[in-house]
Design a protein around this motif. Sequence first.
Motif, PDB file in Angstrom:
ATOM      1  N   GLN A  92       0.835  -1.205   0.000  1.00  0.00           N
ATOM      2  CA  GLN A  92       0.000   0.000   0.000  1.00  0.00           C
ATOM      3  C   GLN A  92       0.870   1.255   0.000  1.00  0.00           C
ATOM      4  O   GLN A  92       0.596   2.225  -0.696  1.00  0.00           O
ATOM      5  CB  GLN A  92      -0.915  -0.028   1.218  1.00  0.00           C
ATOM      6  N   ARG A  95       2.277   2.101  -3.432  1.00  0.00           N
ATOM      7  CA  ARG A  95       1.318   2.780  -4.327  1.00  0.00           C
ATOM      8  C   ARG A  95       1.164   4.249  -3.927  1.00  0.00           C
ATOM      9  O   ARG A  95       1.226   5.144  -4.765  1.00  0.00           O
ATOM     10  CB  ARG A  95      -0.041   2.077  -4.271  1.00  0.00           C
ATOM     11  N   GLU A  96       0.977   4.467  -2.640  1.00  0.00           N
ATOM     12  CA  GLU A  96       0.790   5.841  -2.165  1.00  0.00           C
ATOM     13  C   GLU A  96       2.031   6.678  -2.436  1.00  0.00           C
ATOM     14  O   GLU A  96       1.945   7.847  -2.792  1.00  0.00           O
ATOM     15  CB  GLU A  96       0.512   5.853  -0.652  1.00  0.00           C
ATOM     16  N   TRP A  97       3.170   6.073  -2.233  1.00  0.00           N
ATOM     17  CA  TRP A  97       4.426   6.791  -2.357  1.00  0.00           C
ATOM     18  C   TRP A  97       4.627   7.310  -3.777  1.00  0.00           C
ATOM     19  O   TRP A  97       5.024   8.463  -3.976  1.00  0.00           O
ATOM     20  CB  TRP A  97       5.601   5.891  -1.952  1.00  0.00           C
TER      21      TRP A  97
END
Lengths: 112, 156
Positions: A92, A95-97
């Motif tokens: 997760q 993806r956010e990074w």
Amino acid sequence: MADPAGIAAWLRRGTLEYCVLALLSRGTRYGVELVRDLAADPALTATEGTVYPLLSRLRRTGWVETTWRESPSGPPRRYYSLTEEGRRALDQFRREWVAFRDAVDRVMGTDS
Amino acid sequence: MNQTRGDALVAAYLDRVRAAAAGLDPSRREELISDLREHIATARAELPTETEEGIRAILDRLGDPAVIVAEAAVGEPPRPPAAPPLPENAAPRTSDRTVLTVLAVVLAVLVLVPVALCVLGGLGLFAVRTTEIHEIHGSVTGVPLPTPTVRPPRPS
């Protein structure tokens, strides 16, 4: 001091945990190994010792687990490994990074 | 090198950690110290030959105890497994602070409003008096103030 405004410390705060998870996703490591890998890059850690409170948080969160193993030399070593939950958190974060990094780069003008 | 000298360096370092960590939750403090002790023991065992210099280098790389403790104190888990128990005096302290704030505001209102009114009133009174004095200038003190109807005509 290299970071008078504390910027590096602030940036590390939300990301270093996930760097630990990423290192562990490549295989288990014992504390000294892990800490030295992280601290090898001064952009990531202030000192080796500051990694331990972070490892403690990750243990409590249940994202890493530890097992003791005999060492060929010296005292038994505590090996850290990623839990399934830790792996999901890492996915997760990745993806956010990417979304976060790209957005900041666009605004900062640091994308090339 | 002298083994006890190395042990003494390590013990002194861990004492500094313990002192810096006095404000930490006791279980966190002990955990931190045991993690660092373990790190030092492993790193010492990996020294090709144990020297005082080697041990100093291990401790230097671990870094300033205050910085390590600051990290242990500030950091919140990315997702806490359970709400960490608050220190027993944390809640009262917060409500104390709220009460103090309210008291301060109330006091400020109680003190400032009358003061402001007095100042304003005083200014008003002063203005009126100045006008009156100006108007009755020349009249004998003690004589009742003339009403506007009997006031002598102003010199033109």
